[in-house]
Scaffold this motif. Structure first.
Motif, PDB file in Angstrom:
ATOM      1  N   THR A   1      35.840  51.593   4.318  1.00  0.00           N
ATOM      2  CA  THR A   1      35.472  50.368   3.617  1.00  0.00           C
ATOM      3  C   THR A   1      36.182  49.172   4.241  1.00  0.00           C
ATOM      4  OG1 THR A   1      35.111  51.584   1.583  1.00  0.00           O
ATOM      5  CG2 THR A   1      35.499  49.231   1.383  1.00  0.00           C
ATOM      6  N   THR A   2      37.455  49.352   4.538  1.00  0.00           N
ATOM      7  CA  THR A   2      38.221  48.268   5.123  1.00  0.00           C
ATOM      8  C   THR A   2      37.604  47.823   6.451  1.00  0.00           C
ATOM      9  OG1 THR A   2      40.171  49.277   4.125  1.00  0.00           O
ATOM     10  CG2 THR A   2      40.546  47.574   5.778  1.00  0.00           C
TER      11      THR A   2
ATOM     12  N   SER B   1      40.775  53.004  -3.027  1.00  0.00           N
ATOM     13  CA  SER B   1      39.454  53.065  -2.409  1.00  0.00           C
ATOM     14  C   SER B   1      38.498  53.726  -3.397  1.00  0.00           C
ATOM     15  CB  SER B   1      39.514  53.852  -1.111  1.00  0.00           C
ATOM     16  OG  SER B   1      39.496  55.227  -1.376  1.00  0.00           O
TER      17      SER B   1
ATOM     18  N   SER C   1      38.362  60.440   2.378  1.00  0.00           N
ATOM     19  CA  SER C   1      38.582  59.352   1.436  1.00  0.00           C
ATOM     20  C   SER C   1      39.901  58.645   1.745  1.00  0.00           C
ATOM     21  CB  SER C   1      38.615  59.932   0.023  1.00  0.00           C
ATOM     22  OG  SER C   1      38.962  58.958  -0.893  1.00  0.00           O
TER      23      SER C   1
HETATM   24  N1  LIG Z   1      43.140  45.888  -2.370  1.00  0.00           N
HETATM   25  C1  LIG Z   1      43.892  46.882  -1.901  1.00  0.00           C
HETATM   26  N2  LIG Z   1      45.218  46.821  -2.068  1.00  0.00           N
HETATM   27  C2  LIG Z   1      45.994  47.799  -1.623  1.00  0.00           C
HETATM   28  N3  LIG Z   1      45.572  48.878  -0.973  1.00  0.00           N
HETATM   29  C3  LIG Z   1      44.258  49.027  -0.769  1.00  0.00           C
HETATM   30  C4  LIG Z   1      43.347  48.029  -1.218  1.00  0.00           C
HETATM   31  N4  LIG Z   1      42.108  48.417  -0.894  1.00  0.00           N
HETATM   32  C5  LIG Z   1      42.236  49.610  -0.247  1.00  0.00           C
HETATM   33  N5  LIG Z   1      43.519  49.973  -0.175  1.00  0.00           N
HETATM   34  C6  LIG Z   1      44.064  51.189   0.449  1.00  0.00           C
HETATM   35  O1  LIG Z   1      43.733  51.181   1.818  1.00  0.00           O
HETATM   36  C7  LIG Z   1      43.374  52.491   2.272  1.00  0.00           C
HETATM   37  C8  LIG Z   1      41.999  52.461   2.930  1.00  0.00           C
HETATM   38  O2  LIG Z   1      41.062  52.117   1.936  1.00  0.00           O
HETATM   39  P1  LIG Z   1      39.487  52.108   2.176  1.00  0.00           P
HETATM   40  O3  LIG Z   1      38.868  51.568   0.920  1.00  0.00           O
HETATM   41  O4  LIG Z   1      39.185  51.431   3.439  1.00  0.00           O
HETATM   42  O5  LIG Z   1      39.159  53.675   2.297  1.00  0.00           O
HETATM   43  P2  LIG Z   1      37.764  54.375   2.492  1.00  0.00           P
HETATM   44  O6  LIG Z   1      37.811  55.041   3.818  1.00  0.00           O
HETATM   45  O7  LIG Z   1      36.664  53.452   2.216  1.00  0.00           O
HETATM   46  O8  LIG Z   1      37.855  55.505   1.363  1.00  0.00           O
HETATM   47  P3  LIG Z   1      36.726  56.042   0.342  1.00  0.00           P
HETATM   48  O9  LIG Z   1      35.940  57.021   1.135  1.00  0.00           O
HETATM   49  O10 LIG Z   1      37.515  56.730  -0.716  1.00  0.00           O
HETATM   50  O11 LIG Z   1      35.971  54.873  -0.137  1.00  0.00           O
HETATM   51  C9  LIG Z   1      43.424  53.392   1.057  1.00  0.00           C
HETATM   52  O12 LIG Z   1      44.633  54.122   1.074  1.00  0.00           O
HETATM   53  C10 LIG Z   1      43.412  52.444  -0.111  1.00  0.00           C
HETATM   54  O13 LIG Z   1      44.170  52.950  -1.169  1.00  0.00           O
END
Ligand SMILES: Nc1ncnc2c1ncn2[C@@H]1O[C@H](COP(=O)(O)OP(=O)(O)OP(=O)(O)O)[C@@H](O)[C@H]1O
Ligand SMILES: Nc1ncnc2c1ncn2[C@@H]1O[C@H](COP(=O)(O)OP(=O)(O)OP(=O)(O)O)[C@@H](O)[C@H]1O
Ligand SMILES: [Mg+2]
Ligand SMILES: [Mg+2]
Lengths: 266, 283, 269, 272, 272
Positions: free
Chosen positions: D42-43, E147, D37
């Motif tokens: 997602t990014t 996230s 996580s």
């Molecule tokens: N809008 C935002 N502003 C600031 N930080 C963000 C934003 N969106 C995501 N992040 C941060 O960027 C990092 C990567 O986020 P991301 O959503 O890509 O993770 P993920 O791999 O999809 O995780 P998960 O499995 O929990 O969904 C995380 O630390 C998250 O807190």
């Protein structure tokens, strides 16, 4: 640019309540309709400037103007607006300063530091001339009164003073007389403190470019009103006129001068 | 995953609220600004309880009963009510037509170029800013000025008043619409824009389901304001309730004033009913 | 694919009352235009356009003399103070009234609060002005009260509807975890409606800046009285300065509102 | 198809979400992104979907560089990308049918789109997409009357109906039970099979990732740790990826093609 | 602890969500509810959490009949129940610290609660709860900047901080990767172990259900299909429950207690 007239459009400055103006005008309108052969349409408004705008842009043919409003209309039409008649009373018009009946004031000078109500800012008898005479008495309204309010109309000024909202006010003699006659409850609660010297006031003005034939018919109709004729007497009574007399633009030069010295005309 | 980690010196610093200082500063600043405002406005609540003025007030309010039922006046009132309703409705219809396109331009949550940000970002931002300023000019310019302007086109009568109303209300509606559209959950619309949908479609599928009720209730509320605002109409000879009210109040005619107030209240209740109905329909 | 998926479910019937409501609205608009016999085409005739153009030109150049600017500044200050205080008082009381009006304390209080709000806002500012002047005398304070009374009615209603429209899940979750009404509201609902409330409040402030104008007659002087005065006397140059001053105030509030809201909208917006 | 090079993205609050990521996906490939996580999955998907622009790095999607395109072309490109979001972004009051039809908004004209709100333009199409996820009977229900898993399936149905050339799925089955999850992935894979549609998904369920996807990308703290055909992914690598506690033993991968037998081979209605 | 008898619930739109469900849970038990999407798991948990009232049937929670209680007592009862929702119901603009502290609103006075919104009353407590889910560093971030999995963990941290007597968790780890999911369940179980706190969770991940829960309840179409100690749950039963496609082989259950060794045995800060 004279447009072929199919309707005679009339308005009046809102120195009284619009419903009152409409009531007052009704018989006169029917009379003028007969005299000119044109249907007459009266639009009451609540803004002085709207009347002048209407005259200046050919949206009104005939208007009941105060002296000062006429001066403004004349300036805005480059002298095109022409006064045709006025009431006999308008040649020797006055304004009355009023205070609540229990006020201790004896002269205008006692009003310094009071809250004061004018009528509308562009009213001749409710604002311009009283202001001019006050200044001649050494009172500058903006500086010497605690608060200056504009009630918007003469009868409203009486209501302001009667209710204690203002400690003094000024209105035209004609409306004052009417209120006293009608035993208006507000009028009973106030008294007259002072009366101004006389000046020229109200007139009926036609717009620039109105068909001269109609202008002539209108003038003659006004002048033909005869207090001896009972039907005419009703009209004259409502207009608070003994009779109508011819007038001319130069009668109002004095007001223009007063306006300039009071700083209301630049 | 170490529960004890929260107590090392390094993290205890991270336990301090980073916003605390800013919040305190803002609070102090607000208090400092409030003081001169109170002074300029001659704020003295004690005046509210002055026995003498309470008596004057009481006397005045006593004049409100009974409401005037003079048949002449009621006829006038009836006509003014109808006129006012017609002018408010026509004015709102025009205002709506003016506000909708402008608010769609201004709404950031419907901007495609902000995604990324992508191509045309600066032109789009400029257009948004321009539309926003236009909305501001429309509503910041007092109604009287617009009314006097339109008298030149229409002469005295309702047309100038209705148009003046439409312009100022268009400015207000446009701004409020866009703010409502920005404050609901904008993710659905954003997802649609990201899938290549157009602005209007994104509005319909992404924002309106959440915002329609609020938009409707605000529009009805504005209509109700338009009914009250017919004072402006009086300036240019269109009459109406507002002008009647103005006049009765100035003349301190309590009976007439209370009759008009009752009509106002009934209209407000009507507006509330319409608003409720619309919200039901849109749910 | 199971059997229940095989066929297309029946399309639900269209909602007849809804269609009636829409038809009624359209009819009302058409009837209004017809009754007033509005003909908007005159607006675009060359003569009207020229005439309006002349009217607009008269406002230029504005009067920028030092003495007049000083008076305008004074008027701005008063207008600003009166409108800000009026709006602030209204914001507080509106928020308090919105809670019962959104039906949080039962149907009866809801009806009562709604009626009270309706009463407050069905009386126009100008009428409140007449009453408050009798109460506290001519002066800006009467203006503050008049604005506050009417605006409280308006904001109370708008706040209440924002409350009713907000998604209930977060607050409900807290209530179901045993939170008392006030904290559950503060943690679950307020963060959702706050930006909307703030927007309404700031926007009402903007309106009150314009309205403080109309309140000139209660002695709440300021820009409004100046504008009325100069327009009445056809002193368009001075009027233009006053209008510009109003623009400045409105733009300042509008900008502040935009900035505040930007800070408050979620990151995904 | 998808060509990402040296992506770096730092969020405005200083969170470093991607820290030098390169990824190349060919037409018709099926790729799963896994990782703890906050790893940046997602990014990464949002960047591939042209909804987020990296601070630095090159993006090529479906053969085009989105950030060099004119607005119009970018829109056309976006209409060819279907995204399944982690939390279905569907207004609660919308009806299921409209929520699904919204998938084609990128290709419909504005009038058609708006008219369809009042009267569904293609109820049969929406129904077919929903039926593939065992949800056909809820066509005219409102979305706030669905259970969590049902709403997630509506989001999948939208993309099936959209019939895009590239499907980006961000934890598409997180709210589904094992069977539904499997069925949903089967529907997605069926959509892609043979039509050359590319599928990139982020998944938390490793068994599903290994079962349905040919290629596995492991992410951690904004970087790609490994990028391998599924056969080469070892237990140790996964251990390392989710570093920390001992991991559950992972399922032996099942051949995806053999799982596509039977009813799942039903005609693929949506593919162009 | 939890005593539900003959529950029946039909939603206003005619959806039959529960159709005669009885369930008895003892103090300190750990129970997992499994079943296909739309089976009625969320509905059952909401009834147990006193947030939904069944059409017919008897509800007893923590020894009280919630629907016979006065408002005040109901509130006290509810403060003793902690619910983890399927989609964390947290206003996006709220800060993480406030979202977690909101767990104790049921026990805090009104003033303390309101003041805490401006200045966190117990940042250390919130931090400790978050740290147990490896999220301590996001204490002052806004919830919309997290996230998906991070947001879900904030929802769990809220309940850990609440320290209730009964925890109802509706798919608490659906957005988490296997390791985080495992860690989150470990934190929940640690909260319950030895303090007599009862845990009822609905889960889609069967391996996790069998690993961390003593008792498994299978639901399908609003009814309970089986309710057995985990040892007695067979592959065939699961097959039957999710009827349809052949199910993936399930993990042999791991003894939960032995998994609680090592660092996870660290002091349980939240338990009363
Ligand atoms: N809008 C935002 N502003 C600031 N930080 C963000 C934003 N969106 C995501 N992040 C941060 O960027 C990092 C990567 O986020 P991301 O959503 O890509 O993770 P993920 O791999 O999809 O995780 P998960 O499995 O929990 O969904 C995380 O630390 C998250 O807190
Ligand atoms: N508010 C509602 N109105 C109408 N029907 C509803 C509502 N909430 C749930 N349902 C229906 O009730 C049934 C049971 O829903 P529930 O949310 O309990 O399922 P679930 O077992 O939690 O499913 P999932 O695993 O998908 O979350 C479903 O068919 C659902 O569509
Ligand atoms: Mg994610
Ligand atoms: Mg559920």
């Amino acid at each position: 640019q004279s447009t072929p007239a199919t309707v005679l459009r009339v308005s009046a400055i809102p120195d009284e309540a619009p419903t009152e103006l409409q009531r007052k005008f009704k018989p006169l309108g029917e009379y003028l309709q007969k005299a000119t052969g044109l249907p007459v349409q009266f639009t009451p408004v609540t803004d002085y400037a709207a009347v002048v705008e209407g005259l200046a842009t050919n949206k009104i043919d005939l208007a009941w103007l105060g002296g000062f409003t006429f001066v403004q209309a004349r300036k805005r039409t480059d002298g095109g607006a022409v006064p045709i008649v006025q009431r006999a009373e308008d040649a020797v018009f006055t304004s009355k300063f009023i205070v609540p009946a229990d006020s201790t004031a004896k002269t205008l000078k006692d009003l310094k530091g009071a809250t004061f109500a004018f009528g509308a800012p562009s009213s001749t008898s409710g604002s311009l001339m009283p202001r001019y005479f006050l200044m001649q008495d050494g009172i500058n309204p903006e500086r010497d009164f605690k608060t200056v309010a504009f009630s918007g109309a003469h009868d409203a000024t009486v209501a302001f003073v009667a209710s204690g909202r203002a400690e003094a006010g000024v209105l035209n003699a004609s409306v004052w007389d009417k209120l006293v006659e009608q035993k208006n409850p507000n009028a009973l609660k106030v008294r007259v403190l002072a009366t101004t010297p006389t000046y020229y006031d109200y007139n009926w003005t036609v717009r620039p470019g109105l068909d001269p034939a109609i202008t002539r018919k209108l003038t003659e109709a006004f002048l033909a009103l005869d207090p001896a004729n009972p039907a005419h007497k009703e009209i004259l009574g409502l207009q608070r006129a003994s009779r109508f007399i011819p007038t001319q633009a130069s009668n109002y030069d004095g007001i223009e001068a007063a306006g300039k010295s009071a700083g209301l005309i630049k | 995953m170490n529960p004890a980690a929260g107590f090392s010196p390094e993290t205890s610093a991270s336990l301090r609220d980073p916003l605390a200082r800013r919040r305190l500063t803002l609070l102090v600043l607000a208090l400092v600004l409030l003081w001169p405002a109170l002074h300029v406005a001659q704020f003295r609540p004690a005046a509210l309880f002055d026995a003498n003025s309470l008596r004057v007030m009481g006397g005045f309010l006593a004049g409100f009963v009974p409401p005037s039922t003079d048949s002449e006046f009621l006829k006038l009132l009836g006509r003014a009510t109808l006129e006012t309703l017609a002018m408010a409705t026509a004015g709102m219809a025009l205002a709506f037509v003016l506000a909708v396109p402008l608010s769609l331009v201004v709404t950031r949550s419907l901007s495609v170029s902000r995604i990324g940000p992508g191509p045309g970002r600066w032109p789009a931002a400029a257009v948004r800013a321009a539309a926003r300023s236009l909305l501001m000019v429309l509503r910041a310019c007092p109604e009287v000025v617009w009314a006097l302007l339109f008298v030149r086109a229409f002469g005295l009568g309702p047309a100038a008043g209705v148009l003046a109303l439409a312009i100022t209300y268009g400015g207000m509606l446009g701004k409020v619409y866009s703010e409502i559209l920005e404050s609901v959950d904008t993710r659905p619309a954003r997802a649609l824009l990201e899938a290549g949908s157009g602005r209007l479609a994104a509005l319909g599928y992404g924002l309106l389901p959440a915002a329609a009720q609020e938009l409707a209730s605000y529009t009805v509320y504005r209509w109700e304001c338009a009914v009250r605002a017919s004072v402006v109409m009086g300036f240019v000879g269109a009459g109406g309730l507002g002008q009647l009210m103005d006049q009765s109040m100035k003349m301190l005619n309590g009976g007439e004033a209370s009759s008009i107030l009752i009509v106002f209240l009934l209209l407000v209740l009507l507006a509330d009913g319409v608003s409720m109905l619309l919200r039901k329909v849109l749910a | 694919m199971s059997a229940r998926d095989a066929t297309l479910p029946a399309q639900p019937k269209p909602c007849v009352p809804c269609l009636l409501v829409w038809a009624g609205l359209v009819a009302a608009v058409v009837a209004s235009f017809a009754w007033l016999s509005l003909d908007l085409r005159t607006l675009f005739s060359a003569e009207s356009l020229a005439s309006m153009g002349r009217f607009i030109r008269e406002f230029f150049p504005p009067d920028l003399s030092a003495s007049f600017l000083a008076r305008t500044a004074e008027g701005m200050l008063q207008t600003l103070a009166v409108s800000a205080l009026g709006t602030l008082l209204a914001f507080g009381s509106g928020a308090l009234l919105a809670l019962p009006a959104a039906g949080r304390w039962g149907a009866l209080t809801r009806a009562g609060a709604r009626f009270f709000l309706n009463l407050l806002r069905s009386v126009p500012e100008l009428v409140w002005g007449v009453l408050t002047v009798l109460l506290v005398g001519l002066g800006p304070f009467a203006g503050v009260l008049a604005l506050a009374l009417h605006t409280a009615g308006v904001l109370g209603r708008l706040f209440a509807e924002a409350l009713e429209n907000a998604p209930p899940a977060p607050e409900r979750a807290l209530r179901e975890a045993g939170a008392a009404a006030a904290p559950a509201f503060a943690y679950g609902c307020l963060p959702l409606v706050w930006p909307q409330w703030l927007a309404y409040g700031l926007y009402r402030w903007e309106m009150n800046i314009r309205m403080a104008a109309a309140l000139g007659f209660v002695g709440a002087g300021g820009l409004g009285q100046m504008l009325y005065f100069h327009l009445s006397l056809f002193q368009q140059a001075q009027a233009a300065t006053v209008i510009a001053a109003m623009f400045v105030l409105v733009a300042a509030v509008d900008g502040a509102s935009a900035r505040l809201r930007r800070a408050l909208v979620p990151a995904h917006a | 198809m998808l060509d990402l090079r040296g992506l770096r993205l730092v969020h405005p609050n200083g969170q470093r979400a991607l820290d030098g990521v390169s990824l190349h996906v060919k037409r018709g490939e099926r790729l799963a992104v896994i990782g703890p996580s906050g790893a940046g999955k997602t990014t990464l998907l949002r960047i591939a979907g042209t909804s987020l622009r990296p601070n630095t790095g090159d993006v090529q999607v479906l053969g085009e560089a989105p950030w060099g395109l004119a607005a119009r072309q970018l829109r056309t490109l976006r209409a060819r990308i279907g995204t399944i979001h982690q939390a279905a972004p569907i207004p609660p009051r919308l009806r299921v049918v409209s929520a699904v039809l919204a998938g084609r908004l990128g290709r419909w004209g504005t009038w058609r789109a708006l008219a369809s709100l009042a009267h569904p333009a293609d109820a049969a199409g929406a129904h077919a997409a929903l039926a593939r996820l065992d949800l056909g009977d809820r066509l005219f229900d409102r979305c706030d009357r669905l259970s969590g898993g049902q709403l997630q399936r509506v989001g999948i149905a939208r993309v099936l109906y959209q019939a895009p050339d590239l499907i980006l799925a961000d934890e598409p089955v997180s709210a589904l039970d094992p069977t539904s999850a499997d069925a949903a992935l089967r529907a997605l894979v069926a959509q892609c099979e043979g039509t050359g549609v590319t599928l990139v998904a982020s998944l938390h369920a490793l068994d599903l990732a290994l079962r349905w996807f040919d290629r596995i990308v492991g992410m951690r703290e904004g970087r790609i740790e490994f990028d391998l055909p599924r056969e080469q992914v070892t237990q140790a690598m996964l251990q390392q990826l989710y570093a920390g506690d001992p991991l559950l033993p992972i399922q032996p991968p099942v051949d995806a093609d053999s799982a596509l037998d039977g009813e799942a081979r039903a005609p693929v209605l949506m593919c162009r």
